[in-house]
Scaffold this motif. Sequence first.
Motif, PDB file in Angstrom:
ATOM      1  N   GLY A  46       0.867  -1.314   0.041  1.00  0.00           N
ATOM      2  CA  GLY A  46       0.090  -0.152  -0.034  1.00  0.00           C
ATOM      3  C   GLY A  46       0.730   1.383  -0.070  1.00  0.00           C
ATOM      4  N   ASN A  47       2.246   1.168  -0.424  1.00  0.00           N
ATOM      5  CA  ASN A  47       2.941   2.302  -0.363  1.00  0.00           C
ATOM      6  C   ASN A  47       3.600   2.554  -1.641  1.00  0.00           C
ATOM      7  N   GLY A  48       3.222   2.042  -2.880  1.00  0.00           N
ATOM      8  CA  GLY A  48       3.844   1.946  -4.045  1.00  0.00           C
ATOM      9  C   GLY A  48       3.443   3.360  -4.948  1.00  0.00           C
ATOM     10  N   GLY A  49       3.903   3.292  -6.180  1.00  0.00           N
ATOM     11  CA  GLY A  49       3.283   4.171  -6.988  1.00  0.00           C
ATOM     12  C   GLY A  49       4.041   5.615  -6.875  1.00  0.00           C
ATOM     13  N   ASP A  50       3.996   6.403  -7.858  1.00  0.00           N
ATOM     14  CA  ASP A  50       4.422   7.594  -7.922  1.00  0.00           C
ATOM     15  C   ASP A  50       3.656   8.645  -6.841  1.00  0.00           C
ATOM     16  N   SER A  51       2.684   8.168  -6.592  1.00  0.00           N
ATOM     17  CA  SER A  51       1.756   9.124  -5.477  1.00  0.00           C
ATOM     18  C   SER A  51       0.978   7.861  -4.662  1.00  0.00           C
ATOM     19  N   PRO A  52       0.574   8.407  -3.593  1.00  0.00           N
ATOM     20  CA  PRO A  52      -0.419   7.242  -2.844  1.00  0.00           C
ATOM     21  C   PRO A  52      -1.623   7.095  -3.356  1.00  0.00           C
ATOM     22  N   ASN A  53      -2.126   8.034  -4.135  1.00  0.00           N
ATOM     23  CA  ASN A  53      -3.536   7.893  -4.575  1.00  0.00           C
ATOM     24  C   ASN A  53      -3.722   6.636  -5.275  1.00  0.00           C
ATOM     25  N   GLY A  54      -4.553   5.583  -5.008  1.00  0.00           N
ATOM     26  CA  GLY A  54      -4.523   4.468  -5.530  1.00  0.00           C
ATOM     27  C   GLY A  54      -3.840   3.324  -5.320  1.00  0.00           C
ATOM     28  N   SER A  55      -2.831   3.662  -4.474  1.00  0.00           N
ATOM     29  CA  SER A  55      -2.131   2.440  -4.078  1.00  0.00           C
ATOM     30  C   SER A  55      -1.906   2.254  -2.441  1.00  0.00           C
ATOM     31  N   GLY A  56      -3.076   2.668  -1.838  1.00  0.00           N
ATOM     32  CA  GLY A  56      -2.927   2.622  -0.378  1.00  0.00           C
ATOM     33  C   GLY A  56      -2.748   3.671   0.416  1.00  0.00           C
ATOM     34  N   GLY A  57      -1.854   4.494   0.052  1.00  0.00           N
ATOM     35  CA  GLY A  57      -1.367   5.573   1.072  1.00  0.00           C
ATOM     36  C   GLY A  57      -1.021   5.382   2.507  1.00  0.00           C
ATOM     37  N   MET A  58      -0.500   4.162   2.499  1.00  0.00           N
ATOM     38  CA  MET A  58       0.147   3.529   3.593  1.00  0.00           C
ATOM     39  C   MET A  58       1.584   3.901   4.042  1.00  0.00           C
ATOM     40  N   ILE A  59       2.047   3.787   5.066  1.00  0.00           N
ATOM     41  CA  ILE A  59       3.701   3.867   5.333  1.00  0.00           C
ATOM     42  C   ILE A  59       4.089   2.860   6.051  1.00  0.00           C
ATOM     43  N   PRO A  60       5.611   2.447   5.925  1.00  0.00           N
ATOM     44  CA  PRO A  60       6.093   1.420   6.954  1.00  0.00           C
ATOM     45  C   PRO A  60       6.664   1.921   7.913  1.00  0.00           C
ATOM     46  N   SER A  61       5.613   2.232   8.729  1.00  0.00           N
ATOM     47  CA  SER A  61       5.922   2.594  10.339  1.00  0.00           C
ATOM     48  C   SER A  61       6.133   1.315  11.266  1.00  0.00           C
ATOM     49  N   THR A  62       7.089   1.927  12.309  1.00  0.00           N
ATOM     50  CA  THR A  62       7.163   0.781  13.266  1.00  0.00           C
ATOM     51  C   THR A  62       6.827   1.142  14.551  1.00  0.00           C
ATOM     52  N   SER A  63       5.718   1.167  14.798  1.00  0.00           N
ATOM     53  CA  SER A  63       4.845   1.452  16.286  1.00  0.00           C
ATOM     54  C   SER A  63       3.814   0.711  16.609  1.00  0.00           C
ATOM     55  N   PRO A  64       3.632   0.388  17.610  1.00  0.00           N
ATOM     56  CA  PRO A  64       2.468  -0.661  18.466  1.00  0.00           C
ATOM     57  C   PRO A  64       1.139  -0.256  17.714  1.00  0.00           C
ATOM     58  N   PRO A  65       0.424  -1.141  18.194  1.00  0.00           N
ATOM     59  CA  PRO A  65      -1.052  -1.012  17.614  1.00  0.00           C
ATOM     60  C   PRO A  65      -1.383   0.353  18.332  1.00  0.00           C
ATOM     61  N   PHE A  66      -2.116   1.161  17.643  1.00  0.00           N
ATOM     62  CA  PHE A  66      -3.092   2.352  18.128  1.00  0.00           C
ATOM     63  C   PHE A  66      -1.969   3.304  18.691  1.00  0.00           C
ATOM     64  N   ALA A  67      -0.753   3.292  18.166  1.00  0.00           N
ATOM     65  CA  ALA A  67       0.218   4.384  18.596  1.00  0.00           C
ATOM     66  C   ALA A  67      -0.067   5.750  18.417  1.00  0.00           C
ATOM     67  N   MET A  68      -0.011   6.579  19.309  1.00  0.00           N
ATOM     68  CA  MET A  68       0.083   7.892  19.149  1.00  0.00           C
ATOM     69  C   MET A  68       0.766   8.632  18.194  1.00  0.00           C
ATOM     70  N   THR A  69       2.040   8.060  17.907  1.00  0.00           N
ATOM     71  CA  THR A  69       2.991   8.556  17.143  1.00  0.00           C
ATOM     72  C   THR A  69       3.575   7.388  16.300  1.00  0.00           C
ATOM     73  N   ARG A  70       3.449   7.447  15.067  1.00  0.00           N
ATOM     74  CA  ARG A  70       4.098   6.592  14.114  1.00  0.00           C
ATOM     75  C   ARG A  70       5.547   7.034  13.657  1.00  0.00           C
ATOM     76  N   TRP A  71       6.501   6.259  13.759  1.00  0.00           N
ATOM     77  CA  TRP A  71       7.750   6.675  13.144  1.00  0.00           C
ATOM     78  C   TRP A  71       8.154   5.916  11.898  1.00  0.00           C
ATOM     79  N   VAL A  72       8.692   6.822  10.944  1.00  0.00           N
ATOM     80  CA  VAL A  72       8.824   6.426   9.460  1.00  0.00           C
ATOM     81  C   VAL A  72      10.059   7.031   9.019  1.00  0.00           C
ATOM     82  N   ALA A  73      10.866   6.390   8.086  1.00  0.00           N
ATOM     83  CA  ALA A  73      11.813   7.045   7.320  1.00  0.00           C
ATOM     84  C   ALA A  73      11.114   8.104   6.463  1.00  0.00           C
ATOM     85  N   GLN A  74      11.869   9.321   6.234  1.00  0.00           N
ATOM     86  CA  GLN A  74      11.211  10.460   5.586  1.00  0.00           C
ATOM     87  C   GLN A  74      11.967  10.721   4.411  1.00  0.00           C
ATOM     88  N   THR A  75      11.060  10.486   3.351  1.00  0.00           N
ATOM     89  CA  THR A  75      11.610  10.816   1.861  1.00  0.00           C
ATOM     90  C   THR A  75      10.868  11.752   1.237  1.00  0.00           C
TER      91      THR A  75
END
Length: 785
Positions: A46-75
């Motif tokens: 769900g993170n593919g494509g040249d834009s997130p529209n149509g491909s999920g709009g998700m990010i590979p975050s490393t946080s627990p369930p329902f986390a207040m903050t999700r941490w992700v590499a910034q591109t």
Amino acid sequence: MRSSYSIQSHLLLLCGLISLTTQKDVPDAFRFPPSEAVDNVNPLIGNGGDSPNGSGGMIPSTSPPFAMTRWVAQTSENYVSVTPYNYTATSIHGFQATHQPAIWMGESGQVVISPGAGQVQPKFDNRGMSFTHENEVITASYYSVNMNAIEGGQILAEQSSTSRVGHLRFTFIDTRQPYVLVEATRASVLGSSDSHNLTYPQGSIFINPDTREISGNNPERQDFIIAPVSTPAKHWSGYFCARFDQPFASWGVSKNNTLFDGQTSGNGTLLSGYVSFSPEVVEVSVRIGVSFISVEQARKNLDMEVPDGNTLEDTATATRSAWAEKLELIKIKGASKDQLQTFYTAFFHTLQYPYEQSEYGQYYSGYDDAVHQGISYTGYSNWDTFRAEWAWLILFAPERIPGMVQSMLQDYKEGGRLPMWKNIVETNIMVATHADSLIAEAVLKGMAGFDLETAWEAVYSDATVPPVNDTTTVYFDRQENVDYEVRAGLTSVYEEKGWVADDIHSESASRTLDYSYDDFAVSVLAGLLNKSEEERFFRQRSLQNPFTIFNSLTGFMEARNASGAWAGPDNGWTEGDKWAYTSDVIHDTPGLITRKGGNATFVKFLDEHFDGGHNDHTNEPSHHIPYLYSLAGAASKSQSRIRQIAESNYNASVNGLSGNEDCGQMSAWYLFSALGFYPVNPVSGLYVVGSPFFDEVEIQFPLSNATGLKIIAEGAPSKPFVNSLTINSADIPSPIISHNQILDGGRFEFIMSSRPQAWGSSTLNNNTDLTNEQGKSPQYYIHGP
């Protein structure tokens, strides 16, 4: 809103499929506790494509369930319709604590940690370091990447996090002098990626060499321009406190991309703090507590969740354990590796929203700009999630439901309305008051621990109190400078004639149908609370009003003007059209079937819907439609369509999630469908049976005293049709099961076939005995009274 899936995104799928198979193995230290379910999570789906529209709009975050903050590499610098990480990128600019709950919502109060070596680079465009996906490790609880430092050498970055604390470790390999920059504020993009209206939030930064800390605040909240005017949240901010394990050799502040060496504090725009370390330092660890209350609370969160002495391995183990506790509730036999990744990643997605807003018994409320005692959540995409995501949470995260409901009730008490789409505060996005459905479904399914009197008061207000200036305000999508939208159009026309007028309000036809369903939900809650007069009133309104916009001459739902004149077949829809919405009377399917001419005619209409290419699974109004065949005596057609939709819209690639995730709803559809049933009318307490995908599934429900549920469907991967279904050896003649039958557990046994079968083909009508599990009267049928 959502734009179409691009051809370029489709082509990039091939690259994604290749790259995903060449990732490095996860280090053994980050595989504890052992969990096949967690190992099958692929956060890149769900993170593919040249834009997130149509491909999920998700990010590979490393946080627990329902986390207040999700941490992700910034591109990327994220904003509405732009994620902080996209698979097509080739450089990483830092590591971001994001509070962006969905791709078409804005960011709020983020902080970015950016390592470097040599000259400090505060500007986003200048600090990017190249990388390849072959040098990434991506899991639900641990992320690492090897980046090429700008002035030579490499930087290995590793990351995990708890709900309110990010934990990062940087290893500097053959580099010049190492440093870490902490970005507090940046230029904020308001609106979508098409507008680029910039503002410059003013934050603060403080550097304390003695305690090895950098702290500060960031008041950015991109969606403030569409918040109701009565809830300005003037004192909103994201706060942070970053603590390092190495002493600082030097430090400074960057303002508007100009470096001020030696300064220990600063205020303003484009603001960062930076610290350099001795050239002999090879490894630096940093823990960053975040808060919506204060810097001091961020520091407390840091000490509570990742105290001094905890290693990155400790943090990752705790986060992996949290995911294992949930994902191991379901065990699957008869699935391919791709299917396992698709399933468990979908499960992973559903357990991220709504996310925590409270911090150890207290929370900031933007509704009255004050700190309160209690539990709070944000990221409520109710127009999307009322359909199946909420039902999934009731089954697999029931311990969270009381707090999530009470949070909505607190929003009502502090701001005057239940949330429609809450991102820190209300944003007036989408239509209708589906919090009514969430609350009614929770009560119907036995959830407790929240104030029922306030719950009734709040949903009754939704159904009876129109927004301010209701007859003169259009309330179009993302309209600025208005107050709470709630049920725009409730005044006069809807109450007296039964429809929302298209010449007064936007999305009028969708509003009419959605308000009717929400009225049904209000009537369900009234019945559960023994409010018989209100139950009758809202039940009657819910059954009459949808068909005020049914044009019998065309056979379609159609918007109407205040005069009663038809407004045109293409007017008045919310992210859909007449094909999708004509089937959107989920609380009275028999009434719809009758107006369409009976079962045979309705089945033909559904065939035309699918065969004519009108079904758009990338958006939620279509999600229940394949299951409607089963309510018209054609269950085998439901089974066939469900399999086709699953195969076309879900897979284990970066583009393996069509549309946008929408806070778990896209994944919830897949998960329920894979198990073999779906909550077409969520406030009925009943599910329509579809076609299970796997040979065998074992489920253990949290907080349940039952021994668990085993779903047997031998041959299901290649046999999509159901010949029969028994529950604990009792024959089930119709494609309907109850919530209690699921929770009570035991054995669901499907006999599958490779050819269409007659099972479930008997006509379901208003006289079918579908009394719900609580023994209530027939008005709780999945398809009307």
